[in-house]
Motif scaffolding. Structure first.
Motif, short mmCIF file in Angstrom:
data_model
loop_
_atom_site.label_atom_id
_atom_site.label_comp_id
_atom_site.label_asym_id
_atom_site.label_seq_id
_atom_site.Cartn_x
_atom_site.Cartn_y
_atom_site.Cartn_z
N VAL A 47 77.51 39.78 -43.97
CA VAL A 47 78.29 39.80 -42.74
C VAL A 47 77.39 39.94 -41.52
O VAL A 47 77.55 39.22 -40.52
CB VAL A 47 79.32 40.95 -42.76
CG1 VAL A 47 80.05 41.06 -41.42
CG2 VAL A 47 80.31 40.77 -43.90
N THR A 50 74.31 36.76 -41.40
CA THR A 50 74.78 35.50 -41.99
C THR A 50 73.77 34.37 -41.82
O THR A 50 73.79 33.40 -42.57
CB THR A 50 76.13 35.08 -41.37
OG1 THR A 50 76.08 35.27 -39.96
CG2 THR A 50 77.26 35.91 -41.93
N ARG A 63 78.54 28.43 -35.82
CA ARG A 63 78.84 28.52 -37.25
C ARG A 63 78.32 29.81 -37.87
O ARG A 63 78.86 30.30 -38.88
CB ARG A 63 78.26 27.31 -37.99
CG ARG A 63 78.99 26.01 -37.70
CD ARG A 63 78.26 24.83 -38.27
NE ARG A 63 77.05 24.53 -37.51
CZ ARG A 63 76.19 23.54 -37.80
NH1 ARG A 63 76.42 22.77 -38.86
NH2 ARG A 63 75.12 23.33 -37.06
N GLU A 66 81.10 32.28 -37.07
CA GLU A 66 82.29 31.93 -37.86
C GLU A 66 82.10 32.38 -39.31
O GLU A 66 83.04 32.90 -39.94
CB GLU A 66 82.53 30.42 -37.79
CG GLU A 66 82.97 29.94 -36.42
CD GLU A 66 82.91 28.43 -36.28
OE1 GLU A 66 82.59 27.75 -37.30
OE2 GLU A 66 83.16 27.92 -35.18
N ARG A 67 80.89 32.18 -39.83
CA ARG A 67 80.60 32.61 -41.20
C ARG A 67 80.70 34.14 -41.31
O ARG A 67 81.21 34.68 -42.32
CB ARG A 67 79.21 32.13 -41.60
CG ARG A 67 78.70 32.61 -42.96
CD ARG A 67 79.53 32.08 -44.13
NE ARG A 67 78.91 32.43 -45.40
CZ ARG A 67 78.09 31.64 -46.08
NH1 ARG A 67 77.82 30.43 -45.63
NH2 ARG A 67 77.57 32.04 -47.23
N ARG A 69 82.64 36.12 -39.61
CA ARG A 69 84.07 36.46 -39.65
C ARG A 69 84.66 36.17 -41.02
O ARG A 69 85.42 36.97 -41.57
CB ARG A 69 84.81 35.66 -38.57
CG ARG A 69 86.31 35.93 -38.53
CD ARG A 69 86.98 35.35 -37.29
NE ARG A 69 86.63 33.96 -37.08
CZ ARG A 69 85.92 33.50 -36.05
NH1 ARG A 69 85.49 34.35 -35.13
NH2 ARG A 69 85.65 32.23 -35.93
N GLU A 70 84.31 35.02 -41.60
CA GLU A 70 84.82 34.65 -42.92
C GLU A 70 84.37 35.63 -44.00
O GLU A 70 85.15 36.04 -44.86
CB GLU A 70 84.37 33.23 -43.27
CG GLU A 70 84.98 32.15 -42.40
CD GLU A 70 84.30 30.81 -42.57
OE1 GLU A 70 83.37 30.72 -43.43
OE2 GLU A 70 84.66 29.86 -41.86
N MET A 71 83.08 36.00 -43.97
CA MET A 71 82.56 36.90 -44.99
C MET A 71 83.18 38.29 -44.87
O MET A 71 83.46 38.96 -45.87
CB MET A 71 81.04 36.98 -44.91
CG MET A 71 80.31 35.70 -45.28
SD MET A 71 80.78 35.05 -46.90
CE MET A 71 80.43 36.43 -47.96
N ALA A 73 86.18 38.98 -43.66
CA ALA A 73 87.55 38.87 -44.18
C ALA A 73 87.55 38.82 -45.70
O ALA A 73 88.42 39.41 -46.36
CB ALA A 73 88.22 37.63 -43.59
N LYS A 74 86.57 38.15 -46.27
CA LYS A 74 86.48 38.04 -47.73
C LYS A 74 86.21 39.40 -48.36
O LYS A 74 86.81 39.75 -49.39
CB LYS A 74 85.38 37.06 -48.11
CG LYS A 74 85.23 36.83 -49.61
CD LYS A 74 84.16 35.79 -49.89
CE LYS A 74 84.00 35.57 -51.40
NZ LYS A 74 82.95 34.56 -51.70
N VAL A 139 83.77 39.30 -35.56
CA VAL A 139 84.32 40.06 -36.69
C VAL A 139 85.33 41.11 -36.25
O VAL A 139 86.00 41.72 -37.08
CB VAL A 139 83.20 40.72 -37.52
CG1 VAL A 139 82.22 39.67 -38.03
CG2 VAL A 139 82.45 41.78 -36.72
#
Length: 419
Positions: A47, A50, A63, A66-67, A69-71, A73-74, A139
């Motif tokens: 996180v 990234t 990107r 964005e990655r 934020r995705e990680m 959330a995961k 995030v």
């Protein structure tokens, strides 16, 4: 007066405390972070760094964030990170080298950061500031703490330590080096109220480490306020508060690649015009600092030099009229030696100088010089916590790489989400 806020913390699940927390984003390179991720794909580094998994993309590309934020959330969605059900303060206890450090994790006010109730002693760099601003905004969370000091009137540290002593930690992490990081939850309303009251009597907090995280948090608040999406969580940022006399401070040593065309005798001769130069027969290089020969009552500048397999102590009287910055040994070294003798005007950017945190053994520094990578090393005595406070109280800025604070905190023991 200082305001502290409890918050509803996000933290690793019981089973995940042994592998989710990580070193902070700013103490590990992308390459080293990638190696850690290869060994542990559940680390928070996925996180906060990234860019380690996207090496072909500019680290400031959209990107990257964005990655992140995705990680994030995961990790929440998979149950690696779980939320408490009510606000609390958190106690962070670190045991290293037989010594225990105890601090209080709370949120503090962006407004108090801006009005200098929370004082600074270091400049921020725009590129680093912008990176963390975008990361926090992406995030919607503070994943790492700002390290703050307070001057304890005598009861706060003892009260916090007593609370921890009476509880069991709800999470702990042991580093590869054997350091133990433990976290405790303080959710009793009476204990929360007492802590708030105790800190309300403190006039100021002082940033020890995390100037970029603090400034970035203020930037996120400003952006969200301008965009009409500011919440109370965005008006605060997560910090860990330590009593100023309950931490360790080490110096940052300076290694220089050349002597600006001088040989060792010429260099020592020039130094002798500026300092009293005393050879030292033997130094224990398993230690991280050279014990001074001179009196350490603050009346004398003390710097140690390693040059051509010989140790020297450089001393000169402190100017009694000097201000809080000029009284620092690093200021004298910069002005009298690095600037005047070696032409290293910009220590932040000049490739002829490198810095080594003073916690490492002197043998590591000696090895670099003996191998020919550097011509000389300057070993700095630690700055006192009161010295840092004096600089901040006078609204001054310390020279680059003046202080190395211990303990070093992990990211991910607890996280403050911006809802």
């Amino acid at each position: 007066m200082v305001t502290i806020y409890p918050f509803t913390g996000l933290h690793p699940s019981d089973a995940a405390f042994s592998f989710v927390p990580s070193v902070p984003y700013d103490v590990i390179s992308a390459e080293d972070a990638a190696a850690e991720i290869a060994k542990n794909d559940k680390t928070l580094l996925r996180v906060i760094r990234t860019d380690a998994e996207l090496p072909d993309i500019d680290p400031h590309d959209d990107r990257i964030y964005e990655r992140a934020r995705e990680m994030f959330a995961k990790m929440k969605g998979s149950g690696l990170l779980v939320s408490d059900d009510k606000p609390a303060f958190y106690i962070y206890r670190i045991t290293l080298g037989g010594e225990t450090f105890t601090g209080l994790i709370s949120c503090v006010s962006v407004a108090e950061y801006k009005d200098d109730t929370i004082k600074k002693h270091e400049l921020t760099r725009y590129d680093k500031e912008e990176d963390r601003t975008r990361h926090i905004d992406a995030v919607s969370a503070h994943t790492g703490q700002v390290f703050l000091l307070y001057k304890d009137p005598g009861s706060i540290h003892a009260y916090i330590s007593g609370l921890a002593d009476a509880m069991q930690p709800f999470g702990e992490y042991r580093s590869a080096g054997g350091n133990l990081h433990q976290i405790y939850r303080v959710s009793d309303p009476a204990e929360i109220a007492k802590l708030e009251m105790m800190f309300a009597e403190i006039p100021n907090l002082y940033i020890a480490d995390g100037h970029h995280r603090a400034k970035s948090s203020a930037n996120v608040y400003d952006r969200r306020k301008a965009e009409g999406r500011c919440t109370p969580d965005a008006e605060r940022f997560m910090s860990v508060l330590f009593a100023h006399d309950k931490v360790r401070i080490y110096g940052y040593h300076r290694l220089v690649r050349d002597l600006a065309g001088m040989n060792a005798d010429q260099f020592l001769g020039d130094l002798a015009l500026r300092f009293t130069v005393t050879p030292i027969k033997k130094v224990d290089t398993t230690k991280n600092v050279v014990p001074p020969l001179a009196d350490t009552d603050g009346s004398v500048h003390i710097i140690h030099l390693y040059l051509e397999s010989q140790w020297y102590e450089l001393t000169r009287p402190v100017d009694p009229k000097a201000d809080a910055i000029a009284r620092l040994d690093v200021s004298v070294l910069q002005e009298s030696v690095l600037d005047d003798m070696l032409g290293i005007i910009d220590p932040r950017g000049d490739p002829r100088i490198s810095f080594v945190g003073g916690i490492v053994p002197l043998a590591d520094v000696v090895k670099e010089v003996d191998a020919g990578e550097y011509s000389a090393a300057f070993i700095m005595q630690p700055v006192t916590a009161q010295g840092v406070i004096d600089v901040a109280d006078n609204a001054m800025i310390m020279p680059p790489k003046s202080t190395w604070f211990e303990p070093k905190l992990l990211s991910g023991m607890v996280i403050h989400e911006i809802h």
